[in-house]
Each structure stands twice: as C-alpha cells, then as structure tokens.
Design a protein around this motif. Structure first.
Motif, PDB file in Angstrom:
ATOM      1  N   ILE A   4      -5.469  14.195  -1.819  1.00  0.00           N
ATOM      2  CA  ILE A   4      -4.053  13.827  -1.776  1.00  0.00           C
ATOM      3  C   ILE A   4      -3.631  13.503  -0.346  1.00  0.00           C
ATOM      4  CG2 ILE A   4      -1.702  14.723  -2.085  1.00  0.00           C
ATOM      5  CD1 ILE A   4      -2.855  16.222  -4.591  1.00  0.00           C
ATOM      6  N   GLU A   5      -4.048  14.325   0.606  1.00  0.00           N
ATOM      7  CA  GLU A   5      -3.716  14.071   2.013  1.00  0.00           C
ATOM      8  C   GLU A   5      -4.348  12.770   2.496  1.00  0.00           C
ATOM      9  OE1 GLU A   5      -1.590  15.520   4.269  1.00  0.00           O
ATOM     10  OE2 GLU A   5      -0.933  16.475   2.400  1.00  0.00           O
ATOM     11  N   TYR A   6      -5.586  12.513   2.086  1.00  0.00           N
ATOM     12  CA  TYR A   6      -6.251  11.278   2.495  1.00  0.00           C
ATOM     13  C   TYR A   6      -5.486  10.070   1.948  1.00  0.00           C
ATOM     14  CZ  TYR A   6      -9.750   7.876   3.710  1.00  0.00           C
ATOM     15  OH  TYR A   6     -10.385   6.791   4.259  1.00  0.00           O
ATOM     16  N   ARG A   7      -5.063  10.157   0.687  1.00  0.00           N
ATOM     17  CA  ARG A   7      -4.333   9.041   0.091  1.00  0.00           C
ATOM     18  C   ARG A   7      -2.999   8.812   0.807  1.00  0.00           C
ATOM     19  NH1 ARG A   7      -2.712   7.746  -6.236  1.00  0.00           N
ATOM     20  NH2 ARG A   7      -1.604   5.814  -5.730  1.00  0.00           N
TER      21      ARG A   7
ATOM     22  N   GLY B  58      -2.333   9.150   3.866  1.00  0.00           N
ATOM     23  CA  GLY B  58      -2.622   8.418   5.092  1.00  0.00           C
ATOM     24  C   GLY B  58      -3.245   7.058   4.869  1.00  0.00           C
ATOM     25  N   ASN B  59      -3.670   6.778   3.638  1.00  0.00           N
ATOM     26  CA  ASN B  59      -4.333   5.519   3.292  1.00  0.00           C
ATOM     27  C   ASN B  59      -3.790   5.019   1.949  1.00  0.00           C
ATOM     28  OD1 ASN B  59      -6.750   5.380   5.374  1.00  0.00           O
ATOM     29  ND2 ASN B  59      -6.566   7.493   4.675  1.00  0.00           N
ATOM     30  N   PRO B  60      -2.509   4.658   1.903  1.00  0.00           N
ATOM     31  CA  PRO B  60      -1.881   4.328   0.619  1.00  0.00           C
ATOM     32  C   PRO B  60      -2.318   3.001   0.006  1.00  0.00           C
ATOM     33  CG  PRO B  60      -0.338   3.970   2.409  1.00  0.00           C
ATOM     34  CD  PRO B  60      -1.561   4.612   3.005  1.00  0.00           C
ATOM     35  N   LYS B  61      -2.866   2.093   0.810  1.00  0.00           N
ATOM     36  CA  LYS B  61      -3.278   0.795   0.278  1.00  0.00           C
ATOM     37  C   LYS B  61      -4.594   0.948  -0.471  1.00  0.00           C
ATOM     38  CE  LYS B  61      -4.015  -3.991   1.887  1.00  0.00           C
ATOM     39  NZ  LYS B  61      -4.403  -4.482   0.663  1.00  0.00           N
ATOM     40  N   SER B  62      -4.610   0.449  -1.701  1.00  0.00           N
ATOM     41  CA  SER B  62      -5.804   0.553  -2.533  1.00  0.00           C
ATOM     42  C   SER B  62      -6.806  -0.549  -2.204  1.00  0.00           C
ATOM     43  CB  SER B  62      -5.421   0.456  -4.018  1.00  0.00           C
ATOM     44  OG  SER B  62      -6.546   0.632  -4.831  1.00  0.00           O
ATOM     45  N   ASN B  63      -8.058  -0.226  -2.370  1.00  0.00           N
ATOM     46  CA  ASN B  63      -9.117  -1.211  -2.269  1.00  0.00           C
ATOM     47  C   ASN B  63      -9.006  -2.141  -3.486  1.00  0.00           C
ATOM     48  OD1 ASN B  63     -11.392  -2.282  -1.042  1.00  0.00           O
ATOM     49  ND2 ASN B  63     -12.805  -0.873  -2.034  1.00  0.00           N
ATOM     50  N   ASN B  64      -9.506  -3.356  -3.402  1.00  0.00           N
ATOM     51  CA  ASN B  64      -9.450  -4.321  -4.497  1.00  0.00           C
ATOM     52  C   ASN B  64     -10.834  -4.441  -5.123  1.00  0.00           C
ATOM     53  OD1 ASN B  64      -8.505  -6.264  -6.220  1.00  0.00           O
ATOM     54  ND2 ASN B  64      -8.599  -7.925  -4.711  1.00  0.00           N
ATOM     55  N   SER B  65     -10.952  -4.107  -6.416  1.00  0.00           N
ATOM     56  CA  SER B  65     -12.274  -4.145  -7.060  1.00  0.00           C
ATOM     57  C   SER B  65     -12.133  -4.100  -8.574  1.00  0.00           C
ATOM     58  CB  SER B  65     -13.110  -2.945  -6.595  1.00  0.00           C
ATOM     59  OG  SER B  65     -12.647  -1.765  -7.221  1.00  0.00           O
TER      60      SER B  65
ATOM     61  N   MET C 235     -19.126   5.774  -0.612  1.00  0.00           N
ATOM     62  CA  MET C 235     -18.369   6.910  -1.143  1.00  0.00           C
ATOM     63  C   MET C 235     -16.904   6.518  -1.145  1.00  0.00           C
ATOM     64  SD  MET C 235     -16.240   9.425   0.240  1.00  0.00           S
ATOM     65  CE  MET C 235     -15.509  10.887  -0.436  1.00  0.00           C
ATOM     66  N   TRP C 236     -16.249   6.702  -2.289  1.00  0.00           N
ATOM     67  CA  TRP C 236     -14.838   6.384  -2.392  1.00  0.00           C
ATOM     68  C   TRP C 236     -14.158   7.332  -3.366  1.00  0.00           C
ATOM     69  CZ3 TRP C 236     -18.844   3.911  -4.576  1.00  0.00           C
ATOM     70  CH2 TRP C 236     -18.793   3.572  -5.923  1.00  0.00           C
ATOM     71  N   ILE C 237     -12.844   7.364  -3.271  1.00  0.00           N
ATOM     72  CA  ILE C 237     -12.028   8.236  -4.108  1.00  0.00           C
ATOM     73  C   ILE C 237     -11.247   7.366  -5.079  1.00  0.00           C
ATOM     74  CG2 ILE C 237     -10.161   9.917  -4.104  1.00  0.00           C
ATOM     75  CD1 ILE C 237     -10.932  10.272  -1.045  1.00  0.00           C
TER      76      ILE C 237
ATOM     77  N   THR D 236      -8.827  12.160 -11.234  1.00  0.00           N
ATOM     78  CA  THR D 236      -9.104  12.099  -9.800  1.00  0.00           C
ATOM     79  C   THR D 236     -10.568  12.424  -9.602  1.00  0.00           C
ATOM     80  OG1 THR D 236      -6.849  12.742  -9.225  1.00  0.00           O
ATOM     81  CG2 THR D 236      -8.535  13.065  -7.544  1.00  0.00           C
ATOM     82  N   LEU D 237     -11.283  11.538  -8.921  1.00  0.00           N
ATOM     83  CA  LEU D 237     -12.720  11.737  -8.766  1.00  0.00           C
ATOM     84  C   LEU D 237     -13.231  11.155  -7.462  1.00  0.00           C
ATOM     85  CD1 LEU D 237     -14.676   8.916 -10.032  1.00  0.00           C
ATOM     86  CD2 LEU D 237     -12.617   9.292 -11.394  1.00  0.00           C
TER      87      LEU D 237
END
Length: 190
Positions: A35-38, A40-47, A95-97, A165-166
């Motif tokens: 949750i803390e990581y998200r 600080g990094n709110p933009k999602s990767n595109n895939s 590795m990604w969340i 969440t994984l």
C-alpha cells in the motif's frame, strides 16, 4: 516441507500451489508495504493486466520487498528441485505488484523469454476471480498462497468481484557467461 499440490494444463504443463506459512502479522506487514509503495507510485504500468500494477522492475527501484522476494524464490527453488530432481537456483528477472479492484481483469497471455512465473497472494477477498489456465484449470487464490508455473503457459484473470493483491515474478536460471552483453539482467538473492 509444506504440502505442494500439482495440477496439469493440457495434461503436461505443471502448475504448483503451496503456502508460505506466514503469520497474519507478516502478511499484514507485506500488505502495508505494498500500500505504501502504491501511494508513492500511483501510475499503473500498461500491459495485459487491466488493474493497477507496478513496474516490472520494482525489485530494482526499492529494497522494501527483498525479504519476501527471497522467501518466494527459495520456495520456488525447493518445489522445482524436488519435482525435477535437480539442485538449481533461480534468479529474479521481473517482479511487480498487482492490486485488482472490482471489475479489473487480465487478458490471456504468457511470459516469453523467461523460464517460470509465479504469483504470491498477499490479500484476496473470497469473491475474487481465480487465475485461469486455459482450457480448464482454475485456481482460486487464498491469502499466503504461492502459484508457480512455466512462463510459457497461458493464463488469465476474469473480471473480479473481490479485491486481489499479489506479488508476481518472472524467474529464470542464470545466463551462461557467453550470453550477449545486452541480454536481460537477473538478480540472485542469497
């Protein structure tokens, strides 16, 4: 060793499931880190994943997941070495969340260029979607569950009703020293 279940896609591609046996407190701590990581990094990767997910190189941008990464990779090593009667060590390639909300999904795809993929489920609701391995295998995730499979095996997640969440990873065995200089990099946790 924790019990490992083995299922087969099309009768020949193994999919392994097990649990890491983390305490509720450990799982809560991992979820809080995510949750803390998200935040600080709110933009999602595109895939292929149509849900918020971090960069595929999250392990290179932060060390806050190093401990759980080590535990996941160690369990994958144990499973594969026992299954294949080998003594090899995997290395982390990606590795990604992933954090799915209601309606989020993942299109059918495979991971090319690596040997294995895995998902470690940190926090899932009972009504969340399964991970599907066409044509017939469906695995309903549970908290603390690890799912390990060959990266070339196609998989998907139908639109979910519950949160999921994984931590996801792509793993391979070390490249030979003769690999081209621009070949993908791998991280080995000791």
């Amino acid at each position: 060793m924790q019990e490992v279940d083995v299922y087969y896609v099309k009768g020949k591609y193994p999919v392994f499931t097990t649990f890491l046996n983390h305490s509720l407190e450990e799982i809560r701590s991992i979820k809080e880190q995510i949750i803390e990581y998200r935040k600080g990094n709110p933009k999602s990767n595109n895939s292929n994943v149509k849900a918020w997910h971090s960069s595929y190189k999250t392990h290179e941008f932060t060390n806050c997941f190093d401990d759980i990464n080590r535990r996941i990779i160690s369990k994958c090593d144990i499973i594969l070495n026992e299954f294949n009667n080998t003594n090899d060590r995997l290395m982390l390639h990606d590795m990604w969340i992933n954090m799915y909300e209601k309606g989020d999904y993942t299109v059918n795809h495979a991971h090319i260029g690596v040997k294995y993929s895995c998902c470690y489920y940190v926090d899932v609701e009972e009504n969340c979607s399964p991970i599907k391995f066409p044509p017939k295998l469906e695995i309903n995730p549970k908290n603390d569950m690890l799912v390990l499979f060959g990266a070339s095996v196609y998989h998907e997640v139908p639109p979910t009703n519950g949160k999921r969440t994984l931590i996801a990873m792509n793993l391979s065995y070390p490249k030979l020293p003769t690999s081209p200089p621009n070949s993908p990099t791998y991280i080995q946790y000791s």
